[in-house]
Design an enzyme around this catalytic site. Structure first.
Site, PDB file in Angstrom:
ATOM      1  N   ARG A 109       0.749  -1.310  -0.167  1.00 49.54           N
ATOM      2  CA  ARG A 109       0.149   0.157  -0.138  1.00 49.54           C
ATOM      3  C   ARG A 109       0.894   1.179  -0.079  1.00 49.54           C
ATOM      4  O   ARG A 109       0.354   2.248  -0.057  1.00 49.54           O
ATOM      5  CB  ARG A 109      -0.978  -0.242   0.992  1.00 49.54           C
ATOM      6  CG  ARG A 109      -0.167   0.203   2.336  1.00 49.54           C
ATOM      7  CD  ARG A 109      -0.977  -0.326   3.739  1.00 49.54           C
ATOM      8  NE  ARG A 109      -2.519   0.355   3.713  1.00 49.54           N
ATOM      9  CZ  ARG A 109      -3.182   0.138   4.785  1.00 49.54           C
ATOM     10  NH1 ARG A 109      -2.784  -0.657   5.801  1.00 49.54           N
ATOM     11  NH2 ARG A 109      -4.093   0.833   4.814  1.00 49.54           N
ATOM     12  N   ARG A 170      -1.991   0.562  13.773  1.00 54.61           N
ATOM     13  CA  ARG A 170      -1.277  -0.025  12.840  1.00 54.61           C
ATOM     14  C   ARG A 170       0.291   0.525  13.090  1.00 54.61           C
ATOM     15  O   ARG A 170       0.879   1.123  12.376  1.00 54.61           O
ATOM     16  CB  ARG A 170      -1.648   0.222  11.450  1.00 54.61           C
ATOM     17  CG  ARG A 170      -3.016  -0.237  11.033  1.00 54.61           C
ATOM     18  CD  ARG A 170      -3.422  -1.740  11.187  1.00 54.61           C
ATOM     19  NE  ARG A 170      -4.558  -2.089  10.577  1.00 54.61           N
ATOM     20  CZ  ARG A 170      -5.746  -2.446  11.191  1.00 54.61           C
ATOM     21  NH1 ARG A 170      -5.681  -1.902  12.385  1.00 54.61           N
ATOM     22  NH2 ARG A 170      -6.520  -2.702  10.583  1.00 54.61           N
ATOM     23  N   LYS A 228     -13.371  -2.657  23.984  1.00 52.49           N
ATOM     24  CA  LYS A 228     -13.585  -4.122  23.685  1.00 52.49           C
ATOM     25  C   LYS A 228     -12.552  -4.883  24.317  1.00 52.49           C
ATOM     26  O   LYS A 228     -11.651  -4.762  24.531  1.00 52.49           O
ATOM     27  CB  LYS A 228     -13.248  -4.139  22.014  1.00 52.49           C
ATOM     28  CG  LYS A 228     -13.940  -3.597  21.244  1.00 52.49           C
ATOM     29  CD  LYS A 228     -13.618  -3.451  19.856  1.00 52.49           C
ATOM     30  CE  LYS A 228     -12.557  -2.165  19.676  1.00 52.49           C
ATOM     31  NZ  LYS A 228     -12.313  -1.721  18.456  1.00 52.49           N
ATOM     32  N   LEU A 229     -13.146  -6.071  25.006  1.00 50.53           N
ATOM     33  CA  LEU A 229     -12.405  -6.875  25.989  1.00 50.53           C
ATOM     34  C   LEU A 229     -12.417  -8.312  25.294  1.00 50.53           C
ATOM     35  O   LEU A 229     -12.177  -9.260  26.139  1.00 50.53           O
ATOM     36  CB  LEU A 229     -13.135  -7.126  27.110  1.00 50.53           C
ATOM     37  CG  LEU A 229     -13.416  -5.492  27.858  1.00 50.53           C
ATOM     38  CD1 LEU A 229     -13.958  -5.799  29.157  1.00 50.53           C
ATOM     39  CD2 LEU A 229     -11.921  -4.991  28.131  1.00 50.53           C
ATOM     40  N   GLY A 258     -11.700  -8.211  11.491  1.00 51.40           N
ATOM     41  CA  GLY A 258     -13.050  -7.436  11.282  1.00 51.40           C
ATOM     42  C   GLY A 258     -14.143  -7.205  12.257  1.00 51.40           C
ATOM     43  O   GLY A 258     -15.262  -6.632  12.469  1.00 51.40           O
ATOM     44  N   ASP A 261     -14.277  -3.912  13.978  1.00 43.04           N
ATOM     45  CA  ASP A 261     -15.116  -3.196  12.860  1.00 43.04           C
ATOM     46  C   ASP A 261     -16.654  -3.616  13.024  1.00 43.04           C
ATOM     47  O   ASP A 261     -17.559  -2.538  13.142  1.00 43.04           O
ATOM     48  CB  ASP A 261     -14.673  -3.576  11.291  1.00 43.04           C
ATOM     49  CG  ASP A 261     -13.291  -3.205  11.111  1.00 43.04           C
ATOM     50  OD1 ASP A 261     -12.486  -2.331  11.967  1.00 43.04           O
ATOM     51  OD2 ASP A 261     -12.633  -3.781  10.170  1.00 43.04           O
TER      52      ASP A 261
END
Length: 337
Positions: A109, A170, A228-229, A258, A261
Site C-alpha cells: 500500500r 497499525r 473491547k475486551l 474485522g 469493525d
C-alpha cells in the site's frame, strides 16, 4: 446524493485471500475480495439501512474498479471516490488459517492512491453528514491523510455532528511508537465516542484497567468510551455511568479479522438510533460475534433483518437524529459518584 447519515473515509484495498493453508509463497489460488477497517464499518452501517458516503481515492486500474464496484454493490455512496491516474490501488495478501488463528497479512500500500488523500478532497456536501466515523489508520498513511483526519473530525464536531473514533492501531505504518501514541490520542480528543481495544487502550494511555482507560478519554473530551475486551465482552463508561456488558458465546471462530469493525457498526448504529450505551455495547458484541464466524473481513456483517431477528429490542424506531444519543442509558446502569 441523498441525505448523508454517516461519512467514513480512508483506504479500501483489494484483498487476495488464500484458498489453501500454508506459507503464502506456496499458495497458488486466491479469492479476490476487498479490505479496509474504515470501509468495513461503512458497509456494515449500509447493511443496517443507513445512507453512508465514502471518501477515498483509488488508482485507475482494475483493482480500483473492483473496490468501487464492491462498495457500490453494498449500497455505499462512492460519488466522492477520486480516481487517481498517477498512483495505484493498494492491495494485500491474506493467509488461510484454521480454528480461528490470526491470519498472516502482507500489505502493498505504500504510495497508494488513497495515501494521497488530503483536505483538498473535502467538499461542503460531505460536511452535512449527521455523523463521522474515523479510525487511526488514515492518519498513519501520510502527512496529508493525517491533516485530513484532524480537519474532518474538528469541523464535524464544531458543526454539532457526532464523531466516533476507533484507534485501530497499525504500528508498522508509523515512524515510531511515540508518534503513533501522540497522534492517535490527538485524534481521539476530537471524538464524542471512543472505542479502543483493551490492549490498544493500555498502550495509548499507560493505564491497565478499563475504568482508567475510559477516564483518560473522557478527560480528553469524549462523551462515551467503549472498550473491547474480546470474548469477555466490553466495558462502557460516560461521566455518570459505567457497565461491563458480557460477550456472546461463539462455538466456531473462523476468522477474527474485522470483529472490531463489526463492534463499531453495532455501537454507532445503536447510538444514532438513540438507544442507551449499554444497549449499543450489547449490539456491538453481537455483531462482532457474527463477523468472527465468517471467512473474510466484512462478509459476516448482518443485514437489518438479521439484526432485528436476533435483537428485536433494538429495532430501528424510525428516526436517526444523532443528537441526544446518550440521554437514554438503561436503568440497569451503575451510577458513578
Amino acid at each position: 446524493m441523498s441525505e448523508i447519515d454517516i461519512l467514513s473515509f480512508g483506504e479500501t484495498m483489494t484483498m487476495l485471500v488464500a484458498e489453501q493453508t500454508g506459507d503464502l509463497a506456496q499458495v497458488r489460488h486466491f479469492e479476490k475480495r476487498i479490505a479496509g477497517a474504515d470501509s468495513n464499518v461503512a458497509i456494515g452501517l449500509s447493511r443496517l439501512g443507513f445512507n453512508v458516503a465514502w471518501l477515498s481515492r483509488v488508482g485507475d486500474d482494475s483493482m480500483g474498479r473492483f473496490v468501487t464496484d464492491s462498495l457500490q454493490q453494498e449500497g455505499v455512496d462512492c460519488a466522492h471516490v477520486t480516481v487517481d491516474r498517477a498512483r495505484p490501488t493498494g492491495f494485500q495478501f491474506k493467509s488461510l488459517e484454521l480454528e480461528g488463528a490470526d491470519p498472516v497479512v502482507e500489505y502493498f500500500r505504500r504510495g497508494s492512491a488513497a495515501s494521497h488523500l488530503s483536505v483538498n478532497d473535502i467538499v461542503p456536501e460531505l460536511l452535512k453528514a449527521r455523523h463521522l466515523h474515523a479510525t487511526g489508520i488514515p492518519a498513519a498513511l501520510s502527512d496529508t491523510c493525517r491533516e485530513l483526519s484532524h480537519v474532518l473530525m474538528t469541523q464535524m464536531r464544531e458543526a454539532g455532528r457526532s464523531v466516533s473514533f476507533d484507534p485501530n492501531l497499525r504500528p508498522s505504518l508509523w515512524s515510531s511508537q511515540s508518534t503513533m501514541i501522540r497522534e492517535v490520542n490527538r485524534l481521539a480528543s476530537h471524538a464524542h465516542w471512543v472505542m479502543p481495544g483493551m490492549a490498544e487502550g493500555e498502550l495509548l494511555t499507560g493505564f491497565d484497567t478499563p475504568g482508567d482507560i475510559a477516564r483518560f478519554y473522557l478527560d480528553l473530551g469524549a462523551e462515551a468510551v467503549v472498550i473491547k475486551l474480546g470474548a469477555e465482552g466490553a466495558y462502557c463508561r460516560t461521566q455518570s455511568m459505567e457497565a461491563f456488558v458480557p460477550g456472546v458465546a461463539v462455538d466456531n471462530v473462523v476468522d477474527t479479522v474485522g470483529a472490531g469493525d463489526g463492534f463499531a457498526v453495532g455501537v454507532i448504529s445503536a447510538l444514532l438510533e438513540n438507544l442507551g450505551l449499554e444497549q449499543a455495547t450489547a449490539r456491538g458484541n453481537w455483531i462482532g460475534s457474527q463477523v468472527v464466524q465468517s471467512r473474510g473481513d466484512m462478509e459476516g456483517l448482518p443485514s437489518r433483518a438479521a439484526l432485528d431477528a436476533a435483537m428485536p429490542a433494538t429495532a430501528l424506531p424510525g428516526n436517526m437524529p444523532g443528537g441526544d444519543m446518550l440521554r437514554n442509558t438503561s436503568a440497569s446502569r451503575r451510577q458513578i459518584a
